[in-house]
Scaffold this motif. Structure first.
Motif, PDB file in Angstrom:
ATOM      1  N   ILE A 170     -22.949  22.987  -2.904  1.00 47.53           N
ATOM      2  CA  ILE A 170     -22.912  23.113  -4.368  1.00 47.53           C
ATOM      3  C   ILE A 170     -21.780  24.030  -4.814  1.00 47.53           C
ATOM      4  CG2 ILE A 170     -24.188  24.028  -6.347  1.00 47.53           C
ATOM      5  CD1 ILE A 170     -26.759  23.058  -4.937  1.00 47.53           C
ATOM      6  N   VAL A 171     -21.730  25.239  -4.252  1.00 51.49           N
ATOM      7  CA  VAL A 171     -20.733  26.222  -4.690  1.00 51.49           C
ATOM      8  C   VAL A 171     -19.329  25.762  -4.321  1.00 51.49           C
ATOM      9  CG1 VAL A 171     -19.994  28.619  -4.496  1.00 51.49           C
ATOM     10  CG2 VAL A 171     -22.432  28.066  -4.530  1.00 51.49           C
ATOM     11  N   SER A 172     -19.172  25.128  -3.170  1.00 51.10           N
ATOM     12  CA  SER A 172     -17.874  24.592  -2.779  1.00 51.10           C
ATOM     13  C   SER A 172     -17.399  23.545  -3.777  1.00 51.10           C
ATOM     14  CB  SER A 172     -17.957  23.983  -1.376  1.00 51.10           C
ATOM     15  OG  SER A 172     -16.761  23.343  -1.026  1.00 51.10           O
ATOM     16  N   HIS A 173     -18.296  22.671  -4.195  1.00 49.92           N
ATOM     17  CA  HIS A 173     -17.931  21.637  -5.169  1.00 49.92           C
ATOM     18  C   HIS A 173     -17.548  22.259  -6.509  1.00 49.92           C
ATOM     19  CE1 HIS A 173     -18.797  18.322  -8.105  1.00 49.92           C
ATOM     20  NE2 HIS A 173     -18.142  17.632  -7.187  1.00 49.92           N
ATOM     21  N   MET A 174     -18.238  23.313  -6.902  1.00 49.29           N
ATOM     22  CA  MET A 174     -17.895  23.980  -8.160  1.00 49.29           C
ATOM     23  C   MET A 174     -16.500  24.587  -8.104  1.00 49.29           C
ATOM     24  SD  MET A 174     -21.445  25.899  -9.214  1.00 49.29           S
ATOM     25  CE  MET A 174     -22.955  24.985  -9.523  1.00 49.29           C
ATOM     26  N   HIS A 175     -16.149  25.212  -6.979  1.00 53.95           N
ATOM     27  CA  HIS A 175     -14.824  25.819  -6.857  1.00 53.95           C
ATOM     28  C   HIS A 175     -13.727  24.768  -6.796  1.00 53.95           C
ATOM     29  CE1 HIS A 175     -15.736  30.059  -6.615  1.00 53.95           C
ATOM     30  NE2 HIS A 175     -16.691  29.836  -5.725  1.00 53.95           N
ATOM     31  N   GLN A 176     -14.013  23.629  -6.213  1.00 54.08           N
ATOM     32  CA  GLN A 176     -13.003  22.585  -6.106  1.00 54.08           C
ATOM     33  C   GLN A 176     -12.872  21.775  -7.384  1.00 54.08           C
ATOM     34  OE1 GLN A 176     -13.812  20.224  -2.605  1.00 54.08           O
ATOM     35  NE2 GLN A 176     -13.921  22.030  -1.272  1.00 54.08           N
ATOM     36  N   ASN A 177     -13.814  21.961  -8.325  1.00 50.65           N
ATOM     37  CA  ASN A 177     -13.772  21.241  -9.610  1.00 50.65           C
ATOM     38  C   ASN A 177     -13.941  22.238 -10.738  1.00 50.65           C
ATOM     39  OD1 ASN A 177     -14.042  18.098  -8.827  1.00 50.65           O
ATOM     40  ND2 ASN A 177     -15.280  19.339  -7.437  1.00 50.65           N
ATOM     41  N   ASN A 230      -9.242  22.825  14.184  1.00 44.54           N
ATOM     42  CA  ASN A 230      -8.124  22.320  13.371  1.00 44.54           C
ATOM     43  C   ASN A 230      -8.062  22.958  11.993  1.00 44.54           C
ATOM     44  OD1 ASN A 230      -7.223  20.530  15.378  1.00 44.54           O
ATOM     45  ND2 ASN A 230      -8.681  18.936  14.716  1.00 44.54           N
ATOM     46  N   LEU A 231      -9.042  23.811  11.658  1.00 45.19           N
ATOM     47  CA  LEU A 231      -9.018  24.457  10.347  1.00 45.19           C
ATOM     48  C   LEU A 231      -7.882  25.473  10.284  1.00 45.19           C
ATOM     49  CD1 LEU A 231     -12.778  25.186   9.521  1.00 45.19           C
ATOM     50  CD2 LEU A 231     -11.345  23.351   8.648  1.00 45.19           C
ATOM     51  N   PRO A 232      -7.147  25.506   9.174  1.00 42.04           N
ATOM     52  CA  PRO A 232      -6.078  26.512   9.032  1.00 42.04           C
ATOM     53  C   PRO A 232      -6.645  27.924   9.051  1.00 42.04           C
ATOM     54  CG  PRO A 232      -5.877  24.764   7.380  1.00 42.04           C
ATOM     55  CD  PRO A 232      -7.200  24.580   8.043  1.00 42.04           C
ATOM     56  N   ARG A 233      -5.931  28.832   9.649  1.00 43.16           N
ATOM     57  CA  ARG A 233      -6.342  30.239   9.708  1.00 43.16           C
ATOM     58  C   ARG A 233      -6.448  30.813   8.295  1.00 43.16           C
ATOM     59  NH1 ARG A 233      -8.181  32.977  14.337  1.00 43.16           N
ATOM     60  NH2 ARG A 233      -7.301  31.957  16.169  1.00 43.16           N
ATOM     61  N   GLY A 234      -7.525  31.552   8.038  1.00 40.54           N
ATOM     62  CA  GLY A 234      -7.678  32.216   6.748  1.00 40.54           C
ATOM     63  C   GLY A 234      -8.175  31.327   5.634  1.00 40.54           C
ATOM     64  N   GLN A 235      -8.523  30.077   5.910  1.00 41.12           N
ATOM     65  CA  GLN A 235      -9.027  29.183   4.871  1.00 41.12           C
ATOM     66  C   GLN A 235     -10.548  29.302   4.787  1.00 41.12           C
ATOM     67  OE1 GLN A 235      -7.555  25.001   4.288  1.00 41.12           O
ATOM     68  NE2 GLN A 235      -9.646  24.472   4.892  1.00 41.12           N
ATOM     69  N   SER A 236     -11.051  29.482   3.570  1.00 39.96           N
ATOM     70  CA  SER A 236     -12.499  29.608   3.398  1.00 39.96           C
ATOM     71  C   SER A 236     -13.159  28.237   3.494  1.00 39.96           C
ATOM     72  CB  SER A 236     -12.824  30.239   2.046  1.00 39.96           C
ATOM     73  OG  SER A 236     -12.642  29.294   0.998  1.00 39.96           O
ATOM     74  N   LEU A 237     -14.449  28.249   3.762  1.00 42.37           N
ATOM     75  CA  LEU A 237     -15.182  26.985   3.821  1.00 42.37           C
ATOM     76  C   LEU A 237     -15.273  26.319   2.461  1.00 42.37           C
ATOM     77  CD1 LEU A 237     -18.133  27.737   6.289  1.00 42.37           C
ATOM     78  CD2 LEU A 237     -15.946  26.624   6.751  1.00 42.37           C
ATOM     79  N   TYR A 238     -15.095  27.089   1.389  1.00 39.09           N
ATOM     80  CA  TYR A 238     -15.107  26.496   0.055  1.00 39.09           C
ATOM     81  C   TYR A 238     -13.939  25.533  -0.137  1.00 39.09           C
ATOM     82  CZ  TYR A 238     -18.506  30.079  -1.362  1.00 39.09           C
ATOM     83  OH  TYR A 238     -19.623  30.872  -1.473  1.00 39.09           O
TER      84      TYR A 238
END
Length: 592
Positions: free
Chosen positions: A583-590, A63-71
């Motif tokens: 950790i890095v995902s949270h940093m990019h989202q905030n 269900n993940l959109p194509r081209g979307q990073s895990l971040y």
């Protein structure tokens, strides 16, 4: 994280460096975190139809959109329902993507594709005491890993190989990893961090540029171990990746000062003993029932020494190992299980025993010399052992005592606010008055203490840590918290603040549990307040650092502090990339 706004004019003073993120620890945890902070972005590949991964995970991934990073993905939702050898959901998710079906014995290609994106790079620095690789450089080179090679590779390297590697091979891999991934500019080795403190906020308007030093939240201070020059970094976020084994558990001080507590010096001492001509094999005493103790026994027996092994019930980690893949550990496990009736050459077990007394013996005819080993550790000594079941006392003579009863992290640098009385000043480059600067420089030259305060503060902190660890930090045997003090009526006495009672901790698994109140724990190294149980010391197995499982932010710390790896109970390298991803995902989202 590149900011499109025009660079602001705010700067820090000459002795302070600004980074968006400071990573403390340059082992595998710090290395893989740096790899992601450097701008390497994970994307999901096409999942083969015949790959037998978890069906619910497959459905969620589809269900993940194509081209979307895990971040940019809700990682906690993707990880829902996954089970494995980690208690943290996102490390389990990442392990399933990097090593699909690994626990089923299938070596499949990774489901993650890494792409470099300069716009996703976050300015950071990784600080470590030794070369990249952390504790892997401290193990004896010939000791074999528990995990197979396929579980030790870090992104973006493909997982391959079922053989166990030597510690030397893993240490070399860690050195090459930093170079191969072009991370050298982000690493600073040979430094010791002494404090992480919150920067007091003035309450005034903050700069709109996210990379402005005015937005710094923390100050990380320490010193270079070769030059002793102090350093300070100010940053928005701190990642604690310092590992979980800096403080080996010890017995009472009277025993600990005669013993070695790590494998590298023990191997060196074993080499000295084995080269010493003697009609009978010299004896060594090994204390512990886990993997490290098994390594010590194996090193001793293989060198032709007589290993006397004081242990409890063998650890579950040894019991689960397969004889085909782990013949060394399984042989030691068998010897432990056979007990005194096993009659194994050069091996004498002492199950359910404890050390009562260690007395140095005069042995001028067999003087041993080793420059890197303390004289009291490598010398003839008489040891009294107490059988906890029969209460029988046994005396033995040994040249070496190795104590391997677990270890805990050293989190002294997180609890040094009582030493921080110097304010950090951040000035605007356009507003600095030259006359004031000149006057300040003259005053600083006239005040030695002021010029060297941060160095003095760092060394003072290390001295306090060393003294408290040596005299106040008594630990349990094999991590057993059920203890009884040999001092009579210990629990009935009033504990005075200025008195230090000497007591011996011994396990009583089948008797009434009595807690010794004169066992004083060093509060400045143990991480009190940060664990799942804040009243107990942080332990990577029994009481890991409490984190938000969606971001790995430390719950009992200011916002912007993260932890991963053994500190959060991920004691296998294979699960570390998941903590870095969270950790890095949270940093990019905030970002703001």
């Amino acid at each position: 994280m590149k900011d499109s706004m025009k660079s602001c004019q705010h700067v820090v003073s000459d002795d302070i460096v600004y980074k968006e993120v400071v990573v403390i620890g340059n082992g595998p945890s710090g290395m893989v975190t740096s790899f992601m902070l450097a701008g390497n972005v994970p994307y999901l590949k096409e999942i083969p139809e015949d790959l037998p991964i978890d069906e619910m995970l497959r459905a969620r991934l589809s269900n993940l959109p194509r081209g979307q990073s895990l971040y940019d993905t809700d990682l906690l939702e993707l990880a829902e329902g996954l089970e494995g050898r980690s208690q943290n959901p996102i490390p389990l998710l990442m392990d399933n993507l990097l090593r699909p079906c690994a626990d089923m014995g299938i070596q499949a290609d990774s489901l993650i594709e890494w792409k470099y994106d300069l716009e996703k790079q976050i300015d950071h620095i990784v600080l470590g005491r030794g070369p990249p690789g952390g504790a892997w450089h401290t193990f004896p080179p010939g000791v074999r890993t528990l995990s197979p090679a396929a579980w030790l590779s870090l992104p973006p390297h493909a997982a391959a190989g079922a053989a166990r590697l030597s510690a030397r091979a893993v240490a070399k891999y860690c050195r090459r990893y930093v170079t191969a991934c072009k991370l050298q500019k982000f690493f600073r080795s040979g430094v010791t961090v002494t404090s992480v403190t919150r920067i007091p906020q003035s309450g005034g308007p903050r700069c709109h540029n996210t990379q402005c030093p005015l937005n710094a939240e923390f100050c990380v201070a320490g010193f270079d171990t070769s030059s002793c020059r102090p350093f300070r970094y100010v940053c928005r976020r701190v990642v604690v990746a310092s590992g979980g084994g800096d403080r080996p558990n010890t017995l009472a001080h009277e025993v600990a000062r005669h013993a070695l507590h790590s494998l590298a010096p023990l191997e060196r001492a074993v080499q000295v003993l084995s080269s010493h001509a003697s009609p009978t094999p010299p004896s060594v005493l090994i204390v512990g029932s886990g993997v490290s103790a098994a390594d010590a026994v194996w090193l001793s027996v293989r060198a032709g020494l007589h290993a006397r092994h004081l242990h409890r019930t063998p650890a579950d980690a040894l019991a689960r190992l397969e004889p085909q893949a782990y013949p060394d550990y399984c042989q030691v496990y068998k010897m432990m299980c056979d007990g005194p009736s096993g009659n194994h050459p050069n091996y004498t077990p002492y199950p359910e025993h404890t050390i009562l007394e260690v007395t140095p013996e005069n042995d001028p005819t067999h003087k041993l010399n080793a420059d890197d080993i303390e004289d009291y550790a490598l010398s003839l000594k008489r040891v009294k052992l107490l059988n906890l079941n029969t209460k029988e006392v046994t005396e033995i003579q040994v040249y070496l005592i190795g104590v391997f009863i677990g270890a805990k992290p050293d989190l002294f640098f997180l609890q040094t606010n009582f030493l921080d009385c110097i304010d950090i000043k951040i000035d605007c480059a356009k507003c600095i008055d030259e006359s004031k600067m000149t006057k300040r420089k003259i005053e600083e030259k006239q005040c030695f203490l002021k010029n060297h305060w941060h160095y003095i503060k760092s060394m003072l902190g290390q001295s306090i840590q060393s003294c408290k660890s040596r005299y106040l930090n008594y630990s349990e045997i094999n991590g057993n918290t059920d203890t009884k003090c040999v001092v009579p009526a210990c629990n009935k006495r009033n504990n005075e603040k200025n008195s230090i009672d000497k007591c011996q901790i011994i396990p009583y698994p089948n008797e009434v549990k009595i807690n010794c109140t004169c066992d004083v724990v060093n509060p400045y190294s143990s991480g009190l307040g940060f664990g799942i149980d804040p009243k107990k010391a942080v332990d990577g197995r029994a009481n890991p650092i409490a984190i938000d499982r969606s971001s790995h932010e430390i719950l009992n710390a200011p916002e912007g502090m993260y932890a991963l790896g053994p500190l959060t109970a991920d004691n296998f390298v294979r699960f570390i990339p998941g903590g870095a991803l969270a950790i890095v995902s949270h940093m990019h989202q905030n970002k703001h």
